[in-house]
Design a protein around this motif. Structure first.
Motif, mmCIF file in Angstrom:
data_model
loop_
_atom_site.group_PDB
_atom_site.id
_atom_site.type_symbol
_atom_site.label_atom_id
_atom_site.label_comp_id
_atom_site.label_asym_id
_atom_site.label_seq_id
_atom_site.Cartn_x
_atom_site.Cartn_y
_atom_site.Cartn_z
ATOM 1 N N THR A 179 -27.734 -30.910 3.127
ATOM 2 C CA THR A 179 -26.495 -31.393 3.745
ATOM 3 C C THR A 179 -25.989 -32.624 3.010
ATOM 4 O O THR A 179 -24.786 -32.766 2.756
ATOM 5 N N PHE A 180 -26.893 -33.524 2.658
ATOM 6 C CA PHE A 180 -26.501 -34.717 1.896
ATOM 7 C C PHE A 180 -25.894 -34.332 0.549
ATOM 8 O O PHE A 180 -24.866 -34.869 0.149
ATOM 9 N N VAL A 181 -26.523 -33.378 -0.150
ATOM 10 C CA VAL A 181 -26.014 -32.956 -1.460
ATOM 11 C C VAL A 181 -24.674 -32.245 -1.321
ATOM 12 O O VAL A 181 -23.738 -32.471 -2.091
ATOM 13 N N SER A 182 -24.547 -31.377 -0.294
ATOM 14 C CA SER A 182 -23.325 -30.586 -0.123
ATOM 15 C C SER A 182 -22.162 -31.423 0.358
ATOM 16 O O SER A 182 -21.008 -31.163 0.013
ATOM 17 N N ASP A 183 -22.455 -32.456 1.170
ATOM 18 C CA ASP A 183 -21.397 -33.246 1.790
ATOM 19 C C ASP A 183 -20.963 -34.415 0.926
ATOM 20 O O ASP A 183 -20.052 -35.146 1.284
ATOM 21 N N GLU A 184 -21.610 -34.604 -0.225
ATOM 22 C CA GLU A 184 -21.247 -35.717 -1.103
ATOM 23 C C GLU A 184 -19.876 -35.468 -1.706
ATOM 24 O O GLU A 184 -19.617 -34.408 -2.273
ATOM 25 N N PRO A 185 -18.936 -36.406 -1.581
ATOM 26 C CA PRO A 185 -17.594 -36.202 -2.120
ATOM 27 C C PRO A 185 -17.610 -36.063 -3.624
ATOM 28 O O PRO A 185 -18.327 -36.779 -4.323
#
Length: 309
Positions: A179-185
């Motif tokens: 989620t952290f990797v995917s949600d990084e702008p």
């Protein structure tokens, strides 16, 4: 008069200055929807994994914690999603929601990963205590619940096996990190290679672990129950997407009708796939399944003109 004209022109230019949500950045609404969808999906997955850990808790374990913590994480994630949606009305609140939604999964991944390691060590300690206790009983020691409890307390062994938490905690940590990797702008840049590599690794782990889990639970549940849990969970993952797209009236016409034939083939294939784990070892089954590449290639060539060109 010239100064007043200049100030008037500046105010007019600022009034019509393209905002982040206009044609100057047409991808902004899509990026916002993606971020919110990721946070909602993250909340659903975390709660589902918490329920799984709760249901596997042994007698005497503090099972409520396995449910309360994921629900709290999911509530915070949903709160961040709601705050992100308010960016049109309050930019400060929206930006806090967006950045908190990025940072919180990373913090959860670190904390839960450490907790998984602690649970793993506690499980090893418990297994060691059980082995020593059984040796003591076989040597003529008193075998009563009170004596067993005293033995575990004196040697500081856990009262129960905390291994039930290990799998769920590792899964929550992996989902949080993804989620952290995917949600990084991305700020309009090329997709992150790190995110792509991480997705490939998760795909490999997922496909490799399915036969292991199915075989592990084969002694406890039948194939129909196993498929019910697997596909019920999969339906919950896709449900928010279908609801949102349906509310926006963007579902393709006749989607569910067109899905009947592929679904029929998939149902038969998945039933056979699951029941095969009750008859074969996971390694042999996975190796034999690689033969499906030939059938997929031939089937694609027969059904799709573009594949034959």
């Amino acid at each position: 008069r010239r100064a007043e004209h200049h100030r008037s022109g500046t105010r007019e230019a600022q009034r019509w200055k393209p905002s982040l949500t206009t044609a100057a950045n047409p991808s902004y609404p899509l990026c916002m929807f993606k971020a919110v969808a990721i946070l909602v999906l993250y909340a659903v997955l975390v709660v589902a994994l918490g329920i799984l850990a709760y249901s596997d808790a042994p007698e005497g374990a503090n099972a409520a914690t396995a449910l309360i913590v994921p629900i709290a994480v999911a509530a915070v994630s949903l709160g961040c999603a709601i705050m992100a949606l308010l960016i049109h009305k309050n930019r400060l609140v929206g930006m806090i929601g967006i950045h908190a939604g990025i940072v919180i999964p990373l913090l959860v991944a670190i904390a839960v990963g450490h907790r998984a390691y602690v649970a793993h060590e506690a499980s090893k300690s418990y297994q060691e205590g059980v082995a020593l206790w059984e040796q003591r009983v076989q040597g003529g020691g008193i075998n009563t619940p009170a004596a067993r409890e005293k033995f575990f307390d004196e040697n500081k062994y856990p009262e129960y096996d905390k291994g039930y938490l290990r799998g769920a905690l590792v899964a929550i940590a992996a989902v949080s990190l993804q989620t952290f990797v995917s949600d990084e702008p991305s700020n309009g840049s090329a997709p992150s290679q790190l995110g792509g590599v991480f997705l490939v690794i998760l795909t490999l782990l997922g496909w490799s672990s399915i036969p292991l889990f199915l075989r592990y639970f084969a002694e406890d549940i039948d194939g129909w129950t196993s498929n019910g849990w697997r596909y019920g969970f999969a339906a919950l993952i896709w449900l928010p997407v279908l609801i949102v797209v349906g509310l926006r009236k963007k579902l393709p016409a006749g989607l569910f009708r067109l899905a009947l034939v592929p679904a029929a083939f998939n149902i038969v294939g998945q039933v056979c796939f699951t029941w095969a784990h009750y008859m074969l070892d996971p390694g042999m089954l996975t190796f034999a399944l690689r033969a499906h590449i030939v059938f997929v290639t031939v089937g694609a060539a027969l059904l799709f003109v573009s594949e034959r060109e």
